[in-house]
Design an enzyme around this catalytic site. Structure first.
Site, PDB file in Angstrom:
ATOM      1  N   ASN A 448       6.405   0.112  -0.990  1.00  0.00           N
ATOM      2  CA  ASN A 448       5.330   1.357  -1.113  1.00  0.00           C
ATOM      3  C   ASN A 448       5.009   0.876   0.569  1.00  0.00           C
ATOM      4  O   ASN A 448       4.366  -0.072   0.832  1.00  0.00           O
ATOM      5  CB  ASN A 448       4.088   0.950  -1.872  1.00  0.00           C
ATOM      6  CG  ASN A 448       2.884   1.766  -1.309  1.00  0.00           C
ATOM      7  OD1 ASN A 448       2.820   2.611  -0.578  1.00  0.00           O
ATOM      8  ND2 ASN A 448       1.822   1.699  -1.855  1.00  0.00           N
ATOM      9  N   LYS A 450       3.022   2.397   2.419  1.00  0.00           N
ATOM     10  CA  LYS A 450       1.391   2.971   2.624  1.00  0.00           C
ATOM     11  C   LYS A 450       1.334   3.549   4.017  1.00  0.00           C
ATOM     12  O   LYS A 450       2.429   4.273   4.165  1.00  0.00           O
ATOM     13  CB  LYS A 450       0.727   1.431   2.847  1.00  0.00           C
ATOM     14  CG  LYS A 450       0.630   0.749   1.516  1.00  0.00           C
ATOM     15  CD  LYS A 450      -0.225  -0.552   1.251  1.00  0.00           C
ATOM     16  CE  LYS A 450      -0.014  -0.992  -0.084  1.00  0.00           C
ATOM     17  NZ  LYS A 450      -0.929  -2.113  -0.172  1.00  0.00           N
ATOM     18  N   HIS A 535      -2.806   4.727  -7.119  1.00  0.00           N
ATOM     19  CA  HIS A 535      -3.056   3.319  -6.256  1.00  0.00           C
ATOM     20  C   HIS A 535      -4.395   2.945  -6.074  1.00  0.00           C
ATOM     21  O   HIS A 535      -5.254   3.680  -5.709  1.00  0.00           O
ATOM     22  CB  HIS A 535      -2.262   3.487  -5.036  1.00  0.00           C
ATOM     23  CG  HIS A 535      -2.040   1.930  -4.601  1.00  0.00           C
ATOM     24  ND1 HIS A 535      -2.806   1.469  -3.810  1.00  0.00           N
ATOM     25  CD2 HIS A 535      -0.847   1.438  -4.573  1.00  0.00           C
ATOM     26  CE1 HIS A 535      -2.486   0.325  -3.291  1.00  0.00           C
ATOM     27  NE2 HIS A 535      -1.171   0.295  -3.635  1.00  0.00           N
ATOM     28  N   GLU A 537      -5.934   1.844  -3.623  1.00  0.00           N
ATOM     29  CA  GLU A 537      -6.537   2.257  -2.263  1.00  0.00           C
ATOM     30  C   GLU A 537      -6.952   3.909  -2.395  1.00  0.00           C
ATOM     31  O   GLU A 537      -7.993   4.066  -1.586  1.00  0.00           O
ATOM     32  CB  GLU A 537      -5.345   2.079  -1.472  1.00  0.00           C
ATOM     33  CG  GLU A 537      -5.446   0.383  -1.080  1.00  0.00           C
ATOM     34  CD  GLU A 537      -4.027   0.141  -0.466  1.00  0.00           C
ATOM     35  OE1 GLU A 537      -3.016   0.993  -0.086  1.00  0.00           O
ATOM     36  OE2 GLU A 537      -3.595  -1.118  -0.583  1.00  0.00           O
ATOM     37  N   GLU A 607      -1.348  -3.680 -10.768  1.00  0.00           N
ATOM     38  CA  GLU A 607      -1.814  -4.324  -9.547  1.00  0.00           C
ATOM     39  C   GLU A 607      -2.994  -4.778  -9.429  1.00  0.00           C
ATOM     40  O   GLU A 607      -3.857  -3.893  -9.322  1.00  0.00           O
ATOM     41  CB  GLU A 607      -1.209  -3.069  -8.544  1.00  0.00           C
ATOM     42  CG  GLU A 607       0.144  -2.514  -8.426  1.00  0.00           C
ATOM     43  CD  GLU A 607       0.228  -1.919  -6.872  1.00  0.00           C
ATOM     44  OE1 GLU A 607       1.285  -2.479  -6.494  1.00  0.00           O
ATOM     45  OE2 GLU A 607      -0.734  -1.054  -6.399  1.00  0.00           O
ATOM     46  N   GLY A 613      -2.211  -7.337  -0.960  1.00  0.00           N
ATOM     47  CA  GLY A 613      -2.324  -7.596   0.694  1.00  0.00           C
ATOM     48  C   GLY A 613      -3.339  -8.902   1.076  1.00  0.00           C
ATOM     49  O   GLY A 613      -3.466  -9.027   2.076  1.00  0.00           O
ATOM     50  N   SER A 653       0.999  -9.057  -3.256  1.00  0.00           N
ATOM     51  CA  SER A 653       1.426 -10.007  -2.785  1.00  0.00           C
ATOM     52  C   SER A 653       2.595 -10.679  -3.184  1.00  0.00           C
ATOM     53  O   SER A 653       2.983 -11.860  -3.095  1.00  0.00           O
ATOM     54  CB  SER A 653       0.610 -11.148  -2.622  1.00  0.00           C
ATOM     55  OG  SER A 653      -0.750 -10.921  -2.074  1.00  0.00           O
ATOM     56  N   GLY A 674       4.277  -4.023  -1.296  1.00  0.00           N
ATOM     57  CA  GLY A 674       3.418  -3.547  -0.152  1.00  0.00           C
ATOM     58  C   GLY A 674       4.505  -4.051   1.282  1.00  0.00           C
ATOM     59  O   GLY A 674       5.173  -3.842   1.658  1.00  0.00           O
TER      60      GLY A 674
END
Ligand code: 13P
Length: 692
Positions: A448, A450, A535, A537, A607, A613, A653, A674
């Site tokens: 991904n 992003k 997601h 985010e 996730e 992250g 991560s 990510g």
């Protein structure tokens, strides 16, 4: 099809370049290691030609010679086996980039006559060397640019052992040849050569053609003329010199000459015609000769006097240095003057010893192995060392055996370990999860991106990834999920590859006046097959609710896209031990309206928001527990078969160092990646989490 053929051609070309470089480096490293003094003299020549020899300590040329041969040989072996492709090809490129302009300068200015790349084995002119370097430069560039296509012949686990052995082997070889003499002798004065014969020019040989060059002057201007264009008498004669016009036959030995110090006579013919044995003690510079064996030298001299053999010491040193040597060592043997370079060529030691008979070289010794009373027990015709023989072949055999045999053992062990770990991994997987044998669901690693990468960066990335994975096939499905603007270009590039393409989002409306939105149909029209939905985010920053996501999922499915639906709790929820509850609600509120057929087209991604992250990965146990829980929820809602067939990815991560452990869990079917999906090498490391 066309692309596949192109790929094969490219891979073949790159591997040809790699083998060419490997062969050249192994060869040049080996021949330098065999004759470390030869390379030392060459480096000295270079330093003197450039006028910088005073900048370096006296041991530098020897150290440089050994370091260079070790570097070349090790690089060659690394390129041959495909060890550390990035480092090996980059170092090769650096080395050749440094050498090419240098050899161009040598070709133009001609400060040294031969470059010494391949020792005395293969002497190239400076222009030949430059041409060779241009070819190698091209090969090095190709090998570096497409290094991922270099096929490796040894596993990463054992590669250090092969590299280490190569370095140790070549160092030991260099040191052995320093202490003794070069184990292989490619010089004109090797054992078995008849100096007299190799100095003579056959009667039918073509002689060299020389011409006179006249230097004349007129009105202060000087010019050169030959007899063919000699000008009128208005020019005044200044000088004349002779120049070689056409090269003729050159005998292998041109510079052997012994001038008696005592009488000043040239005694070369007398010595070379002597039917009896002659010892030649060779000390190219007597003042620098090792004097630790003076007693032994004097004993050999006494032995030769006793047996009626001639004994001379050949040197290029001035008379006062010779006198000092005589005073210091009590030397009684006669001295002859010979050219310094010739003496260095005859024997790579100072002093060294040669035994000749009737002009033929029978044996050579370095200072460290002079024959003593236990060897010189009788007259030479009764001893083995008095016979003429050439020993190179069996030395080559032994040397190769010392290199090839241990290396083959390392390779054999590597093959055994690779096979064994593949078998164990398979068995372990079966033990952990007996269902794995019949596992229908796919293992997937999806990147991904992003909001990262410009269009150009994205295109370069997928091209690189495509090449890497074409060479080393993944054991799972691989996807890249990109921003909208990349989709069409990336999908075209990856059309004929095993890598799938997905979007990171799509609109919750089918079409219409929704400025800035991109519909599922538009995503599908680019060739993308997947879309990430839900997601954390997007939920957190763009207010995507369960209701909005429900619409998005439906639109994605109806446009033939596979949603990768993300779920996961935030830290506070985990700390309150509410993760199961949160995840259940996310699933139920957005997906549980779907029919079992539609649900079977969904991929899930767990996730945990606190792991995204942050570098803080869920432990393998936490991931497995949650994945097992999600599967049990699906089983409750859609039945066991649907649950077993749903791929559940882990995200947060995940990186090359933890991927294997995470993917080793029976309910973890891959990852949504990510940060580690932004560099091809990292992403490949994660993908390799599915390898044994
Ligand atoms: P990181 O791998 O950077 O933690 O991101 C995970 C993620 O959000 C993938 O969708």
């Amino acid at each position: 099809m066309e692309n596949k053929r192109l790929h094969i051609i490219k891979a073949t070309l790159i591997n040809v370049c790699r083998f060419l470089l490997a062969a050249v480096f192994i060869f040049s490293g080996f021949v330098k290691a065999v004759d470390p003094f030869g390379s030392t003299y060459k480096i000295q020549d270079y330093l003197e030609a450039f006028g910088i020899s005073a900048w370096f300590p006296s041991f530098f040329p020897l150290l440089g010679a050994i370091a260079l041969s070790t570097l070349e040989f090790a690089l060659g072996v690394m390129l041959f086996f495909g060890i550390r492709k990035g480092t090996a090809t980059l170092l090769t490129l650096f080395l050749i980039c440094f050498m090419t302009p240098l050899t161009l300068y040598l070709a133009i200015a001609d400060p040294v006559s031969d470059c010494g790349c391949f020792g005395d084995v293969w002497i190239l002119t400076n222009w030949e060397t430059f041409t060779k370097n241009i070819v190698l430069l091209l090969a090095a560039f190709v090998a570096f640019k497409w290094r991922y296509l270099i096929i490796r012949f040894i596993s990463p686990k054992s590669e250090w052992l092969a590299s280490l052995y190569s370095v140790i082997f070549i160092l030991i070889l260099s040191i052995y040849c320093l202490i003794h003499l070069p184990i292989l002798d490619f010089r004109p004065y090797r054992v078995g050569v008849n100096i007299r014969e190799d100095m003579s020019i056959p009667p039918d040989a073509k002689p060299g053609v020389y011409e006179s060059i006249f230097i004349l002057e007129k009105n202060g201007e000087r010019k050169e003329f030959t007899l063919d264009d000699y000008p009128d008498s208005t020019w005044t004669f200044v000088d004349v010199r002779t120049a070689l016009k056409e090269k003729g036959y050159e005998p292998p030995i041109r510079d052997f000459c012994m001038k008696s110090l005592e009488t000043g006579d040239d005694i070369t013919a007398e010595v070379l015609d002597d039917k009896n044995y002659t010892f030649l003690l060779i000390a190219h510079r007597i003042e620098g000769a090792d004097d630790s064996n003076i007693d032994l030298i004097n004993e050999i001299y006494d032995y030769s006097v006793e047996r009626g053999y001639a004994f001379y010491c050949l040197t290029s040193s001035p008379e006062d240095e010779i006198e000092q040597w005589k005073d210091k060592t009590g030397a009684e043997y006669p001295f002859c003057l010979t050219d310094d370079m010739t003496l260095k060529t005859i024997v790579r030691a100072n002093p060294g010893l040669a035994l000749i008979k009737d002009g033929t070289i029978l044996k050579k010794w370095s200072n460290n192995e002079f024959p003593d009373e236990y060897v010189l027990t009788d007259s030479l015709d009764k001893l083995r060392l008095g016979e003429e023989r050439s020993t190179d072949l069996h030395k080559i055999g032994w040397t190769l055996l010392w290199f090839i045999l241990p290396l083959s053992l390392i390779l054999g062990l590597d093959l055994f370990l690779v096979k064994r770990s593949a078998r164990l991994a398979k068995e372990n997987q079966r033990l952990i999860n007996p269902l794995i044998k019949n596992k229908m669901r796919k293992n997937i690693v999806a990147g991904n991106w992003k909001m990262n990468k410009t269009l150009r960066e994205g295109i370069e990335f997928v091209k690189e990834l495509k090449e890497i994975l074409a060479e080393d096939k993944p054991n799972c499905e691989v996807l890249v999920c990109t921003p909208f603007i990349h989709l069409a270009s990336v999908a075209t590039i990856l059309e004929v590859s095993a890598i799938g393409v997905g979007a990171e989002n799509c609109a919750d409306k089918a079409s219409g006046a929704y400025t800035g939105e991109v519909s599922a149909a538009m995503v599908a029209s680019t060739g993308a097959k997947y879309v990430i939905l839900g997601h954390s985010e997007r939920r957190a920053y763009y207010g995507e609710t369960a209701g909005i996501l429900k619409e998005k999922v439906k639109l994605a499915l109806s446009n033939g896209l596979t949603p990768i639906f993300c779920i996961g709790e935030v830290l506070a929820e985990r700390e309150a031990n509410k993760q199961n509850e949160v995840v259940y609600t996310q699933l139920a509120d957005s997906l549980f309206d779907l029919s079992v057929e539609d649900f079977s087209r969904i991929v899930l991604a767990y996730e945990p928001v606190w792991a995204i992250g942050t570098g803080r990965t869920a432990t393998s146990l936490q991931a497995q527990e949650m994945h097992a829980y999600i599967r049990s929820v699906i089983a409750d809602k859609y039945g066991k078969e649907a649950a077993e067939n749903t791929s559940i990815l882990y995200g947060g991560s995940c990186n090359p160092s933890n991927a294997k452990e995470l993917f080793g869990n029976p309910d973890v079917d891959g990852g949504l990646i990510g940060g580690a999906a932004l560099k091809a090498a990292d992403f490949k490391g994660v993908i390799d989490g599915f390898k044994a």
